[in-house]
Design a protein around this motif. Structure first.
Motif, short mmCIF file in Angstrom:
data_model
loop_
_atom_site.label_atom_id
_atom_site.label_comp_id
_atom_site.label_asym_id
_atom_site.label_seq_id
_atom_site.Cartn_x
_atom_site.Cartn_y
_atom_site.Cartn_z
N MET A 93 0.86 -1.18 0.00
CA MET A 93 0.00 0.00 0.00
C MET A 93 0.90 1.24 0.00
O MET A 93 1.90 1.28 0.72
CB MET A 93 -0.91 -0.01 1.23
CG MET A 93 -1.90 1.16 1.28
SD MET A 93 -3.04 1.04 2.68
CE MET A 93 -4.10 -0.31 2.16
N HIS A 94 0.58 2.22 -0.84
CA HIS A 94 1.40 3.42 -0.91
C HIS A 94 0.83 4.51 -0.01
O HIS A 94 -0.36 4.56 0.26
CB HIS A 94 1.52 3.92 -2.35
CG HIS A 94 0.23 4.42 -2.94
ND1 HIS A 94 -0.18 5.73 -2.83
CD2 HIS A 94 -0.74 3.78 -3.64
CE1 HIS A 94 -1.34 5.88 -3.43
NE2 HIS A 94 -1.70 4.72 -3.93
N ALA A 95 1.72 5.40 0.44
CA ALA A 95 1.31 6.51 1.30
C ALA A 95 0.95 7.71 0.43
O ALA A 95 0.28 7.57 -0.59
CB ALA A 95 2.41 6.84 2.29
N TRP A 96 1.39 8.88 0.79
CA TRP A 96 1.07 10.10 0.04
C TRP A 96 2.37 10.87 -0.16
O TRP A 96 3.38 10.61 0.51
CB TRP A 96 0.03 10.95 0.79
CG TRP A 96 0.36 11.26 2.21
CD1 TRP A 96 1.02 12.35 2.70
CD2 TRP A 96 0.05 10.45 3.36
NE1 TRP A 96 1.14 12.28 4.07
CE2 TRP A 96 0.56 11.12 4.50
CE3 TRP A 96 -0.61 9.21 3.53
CZ2 TRP A 96 0.44 10.60 5.78
CZ3 TRP A 96 -0.72 8.70 4.81
CH2 TRP A 96 -0.22 9.39 5.93
N PRO A 97 2.40 11.82 -1.08
CA PRO A 97 3.64 12.53 -1.37
C PRO A 97 4.08 13.41 -0.20
O PRO A 97 3.24 13.95 0.53
CB PRO A 97 3.32 13.37 -2.61
CG PRO A 97 1.83 13.50 -2.60
CD PRO A 97 1.30 12.24 -1.99
N GLU A 112 -5.49 12.10 0.35
CA GLU A 112 -5.69 13.46 -0.17
C GLU A 112 -5.71 14.47 0.97
O GLU A 112 -5.11 15.55 0.88
CB GLU A 112 -6.99 13.54 -0.96
CG GLU A 112 -7.01 12.75 -2.25
CD GLU A 112 -8.37 12.77 -2.92
OE1 GLU A 112 -9.22 13.59 -2.49
OE2 GLU A 112 -8.59 11.97 -3.84
N ASP A 113 -6.39 14.13 2.06
CA ASP A 113 -6.47 15.04 3.20
C ASP A 113 -5.09 15.23 3.84
O ASP A 113 -4.71 16.35 4.22
CB ASP A 113 -7.46 14.51 4.24
CG ASP A 113 -8.90 14.60 3.78
OD1 ASP A 113 -9.20 15.45 2.93
OD2 ASP A 113 -9.73 13.82 4.29
N MET A 114 -4.35 14.15 3.99
CA MET A 114 -3.01 14.25 4.59
C MET A 114 -2.09 15.10 3.72
O MET A 114 -1.27 15.89 4.22
CB MET A 114 -2.41 12.86 4.80
CG MET A 114 -3.14 12.00 5.84
SD MET A 114 -3.10 12.65 7.54
CE MET A 114 -4.73 13.41 7.63
N PRO A 138 4.51 11.88 5.25
CA PRO A 138 4.01 10.51 5.10
C PRO A 138 4.88 9.49 5.82
O PRO A 138 6.07 9.75 6.08
CB PRO A 138 4.08 10.29 3.58
CG PRO A 138 5.24 11.13 3.15
CD PRO A 138 5.19 12.36 4.03
N PRO A 139 4.32 8.34 6.15
CA PRO A 139 5.13 7.26 6.71
C PRO A 139 6.04 6.65 5.65
O PRO A 139 5.74 6.69 4.45
CB PRO A 139 4.08 6.24 7.19
CG PRO A 139 2.90 6.49 6.32
CD PRO A 139 2.89 7.97 6.03
#
Length: 409
Positions: A1-5, A113-115, A122-123
């Motif tokens: 699973m990928h996190a966010w940029p 999107e919110d993060m 991101p982690p």
């Protein structure tokens, strides 16, 4: 699973201070002194509704932890999970006539999107419970083989008496634990358990619910606590620096997780500090999915609210405090953001060297973000009255607020 940029974190002159933070397990403040790489695990969402202000406040707190560590020139190894199979998720999918996997994927995407909008770092590893199942099954088998777990009508339970340190995270008495266990996903009244508090490690397959091959455990799915333990042990190992989450996770989730890991490894402690964020309320009650009294980050963004203002609204409250979301809280944050942006828009200003030290000291002191905001407020007020000639000051303030508070001016 990928996190966010990840948003870029500006480098500041000098070096930040080591973090002094409240540890639930000891009941007092401790100074964290990680090695060159600081390790943190923060419990993630169950993606059937994302992201309300309670979530945002929690992840904001641990984003500040990361930023303080980065300012000390350390690297940060941050791990977060997604509980992408659990009873509340399955119940919501049935209620709405939706496939549970599609619901989980949609809400997880919205959370990302919110993060991103809130500039949360991101982690390094963002792991779903489902993808962790191959690593969970062997841990449950090991607990069975060690006598720390037992079977009951096909389900597998952890025996809390197998960990001599059980109770050392939350320090609650047995009756308080029993009440919270019933309220927060446990089944203390089930007959046949060795201890009413014993949590489930592996749930045997139920008709109409998803299940996976558990080898000699049979088909089923993992319990809540063992998911995080498996992910944390895999990516961080024992004795990592911070286990984080909302205050409602101290018991049973973090208590049980610590005991699972300690019984598995024979080592203590699972985490060096247990750090918990307060609850955000609305209309006099804790903001929660079960009550439906939620203010969503995505809804505010759709209304045109600047995410930087949302973040300032969170920062205006100490991370450990319980507080209430109101329209005035947001209005104050919008006004503060406008004042700060006006102050840094000037071509020169008052020296900001002392401000950098004030913000660093405030955050190192148990993440005192209200004190950090007050320091920037004072600089902005003096800046408005004029008199400064330091051409680098506005830029330094902008970089400080970005690097340490995650707010883009």
């Amino acid at each position: 699973m990928h996190a966010w940029p990840a948003s870029e974190v500006p480098a500041l002159p000098g070096k930040g201070r080591d973090l002094r933070i409240h540890d639930t397990a000891t009941g007092g403040r401790i100074t964290l002194d990680p090695g060159p790489v600081a390790r943190i695990y923060v419990c993630g969402i169950t993606p059937y509704d994302a992201t309300h202000m309670g979530h945002a406040a929690t992840y904001n707190a641990f984003d500040l932890v990361q930023r303080v560590w980065l300012d000390t020139k350390r690297q940060v190894h941050y791990v977060q999970n997604v509980t992408d199979v659990d009873d509340p998720l399955l119940e919501r999918a049935v209620r709405d006539g939706e496939d549970w996997t599609e619901l989980a994927e949609r809400e997880t995407a919205l959370f990302r999107e919110d993060m991103t909008a809130l500039r949360m770092l991101p982690p390094k590893h963002y792991v779903g419970a489902v993808e962790a199942i191959p690593g969970i099954v062997p841990l449950v088998e090991r607990l069975l083989d060690a006598g720390a777990a037992y079977e009951l009508d096909g389900d597998v339970y952890f025996f809390v008496g197998s960990d001599p340190h059980f109770g050392g995270v939350s320090h609650l008495d047995a009756e308080a634990m029993r009440l919270l266990s019933a309220e927060r996903g446990g089944d203390p009244e089930r007959p046949g358990k060795k201890n009413p508090l014993d949590p489930m490690l592996w749930m045997a397959a139920r008709e109409g619910e998803p299940s996976w091959d558990g080898g000699r455990l049979g088909r089923g799915r993992p319990g809540w606590h063992i998911e995080c333990v498996a992910i944390a042990l895999d990516h961080l190992g024992m004795g990592f620096d911070v286990q984080g989450g909302g205050s409602d996770l101290a018991f049973p989730h973090h208590e049980m997780g610590a005991s699972h890991a300690q019984a598995l490894t024979g080592e203590y402690p699972f985490a060096r500090a247990y750090v918990h964020a307060g609850m955000v309320g609305l209309d006099g009650e804790k903001m929660s999915k079960s009550k439906g009294n939620l203010v969503f980050v995505s809804a505010l963004r759709r209304e045109g609210v600047d995410p930087a203002a949302i973040r300032l609204a969170l920062l205006a409250h100490h991370y450990r405090s319980d507080w209430e979301w109101t329209g005035q809280v947001l209005a104050d944050a919008v006004e503060r953001l406008a004042r700060w942006r006006a102050a840094v828009s000037r071509p020169d200003g008052l020296s900001a060297d002392a401000l950098v030290d004030e913000v660093r000291e405030a955050l190192a002191d148990d993440l005192d973000s209200p004190a950090a905001l007050a320091a920037v407020d004072r600089w902005a007020a003096r800046q408005t009255s004029g008199g400064g000639t330091d051409e680098g000051a506005p830029g330094l303030v902008s970089r400080t607020v970005d690097a340490l508070l995650g707010v883009a001016l």
